[in-house]
Design an enzyme around this catalytic site. Structure first.
Site, PDB file in Angstrom:
ATOM      1  N   CYS A   1      -0.437   4.163   5.055  1.00 52.17           N
ATOM      2  CA  CYS A   1      -1.661   3.356   5.022  1.00 52.17           C
ATOM      3  C   CYS A   1      -1.690   2.357   6.163  1.00 52.17           C
ATOM      4  CB  CYS A   1      -1.813   2.655   3.676  1.00 52.17           C
ATOM      5  SG  CYS A   1      -0.762   1.213   3.480  1.00 52.17           S
TER       6      CYS A   1
ATOM      7  N   GLY B   1       0.853  -1.174   0.000  1.00 51.53           N
ATOM      8  CA  GLY B   1       0.000   0.000   0.000  1.00 51.53           C
ATOM      9  C   GLY B   1       0.889   1.223   0.000  1.00 51.53           C
TER      10      GLY B   1
ATOM     11  N   GLU C   1       9.045  -2.980   5.302  1.00 57.49           N
ATOM     12  CA  GLU C   1       9.778  -2.183   4.294  1.00 57.49           C
ATOM     13  C   GLU C   1      10.452  -3.095   3.272  1.00 57.49           C
ATOM     14  OE1 GLU C   1       9.148   0.852   4.393  1.00 57.49           O
ATOM     15  OE2 GLU C   1       8.996   1.583   6.446  1.00 57.49           O
ATOM     16  N   ALA C   2       9.771  -4.176   2.891  1.00 54.88           N
ATOM     17  CA  ALA C   2      10.369  -5.189   2.012  1.00 54.88           C
ATOM     18  C   ALA C   2      10.670  -4.640   0.618  1.00 54.88           C
ATOM     19  CB  ALA C   2       9.453  -6.401   1.910  1.00 54.88           C
TER      20      ALA C   2
END
Ligand SMILES: [Zn+2]
Length: 218
Positions: free
Chosen positions: A23, A19, A97-98
């Site tokens: 979000c 997203g 935070e991939a």
């Protein structure tokens, strides 16, 4: 393994939740960790470039959790095997935070699921400031068992659903530049860089609205 074996149906899964900024991805990541730990499972939280910059996942609503800071040379499979070797149990990874991980690390996530039966829950942005997929996010779309777009609504200034992250440099929507630039790092003499969520229409037109609002940072 016999056909119909429970593990064939209920084996580990690779899930990707994406997203735009703001979000609630990190909040959901920590909620996911909490839910699984309550069931007696043990996991590890990882992040990269979290807003805290301190090896922890922090959410805008104030939640925080210690995390392993991911670097380019970190091997996720080796990390899990090292933890196992010390007697630690690990049933799942939370990868926040991939989008900033390497493609190789996404392949390692798939190996953890398929070879080592470790669940991997990845959270991140799908696209960068140009509305183009991050390489790791692209690989997650390709490999994940399940991809979910987070439903928490972030609105553009015009009221439409905000789906894209604009990089705003000195008040103007940037169209070129490095893929990863950390925002809100104002140094004397340097460009002021921030990010703003916009609808597709205003991302494309570069219109930041009548009164650009700088979101509060915790
Ligand atoms: Zn708009």
């Amino acid at each position: 393994m016999a056909a119909g074996d429970r593990r064939l149906r209920d084996g580990a899964r690779l899930k990707f939740f994406h997203g735009p900024m703001d979000c609630g991805k990190s909040t959901l990541a920590l909620q996911m960790d909490y839910n699984h730990s309550r069931q007696g499972r043990q996991g590890l939280v990882l992040t990269r470039n979290d807003r805290s910059r301190r090896g922890e996942v922090t959410s805008r609503i104030g939640l925080r959790h210690d995390a392993v800071e991911v670097t380019d040379d970190l091997d996720l499979v080796a990390l899990v095997r090292e933890r196992w070797a010390t007697g630690e149990r690990l049933d799942y990874l939370i990868c926040d935070e991939a989008c900033f991980y390497t493609v190789a690390q996404v392949e390692q996530m798939a190996d953890l699921v398929d070879v080592h039966d470790v669940d991997v829950f990845a959270f991140g942005l799908a696209t960068d400031f140009r509305a183009e997929l991050f390489p790791a996010s692209r690989r997650l779309f390709e490999l994940a068992d399940e991809v979910s777009r987070l439903q928490v609504e972030v609105l553009c200034w015009c009221g439409r659903e905000g789906t894209l992250n604009a990089r705003v440099v000195n008040g103007v929507v940037a169209r070129e530049g490095e893929q990863v630039v950390i925002g809100d790092t104002v140094e004397a003499g340097a460009d002021e860089v921030r990010y703003q969520v916009l609808c597709r229409r205003h991302h494309r037109s570069g219109d930041l609205g009548p009164r650009p609002v700088r979101p509060p940072r915790p």
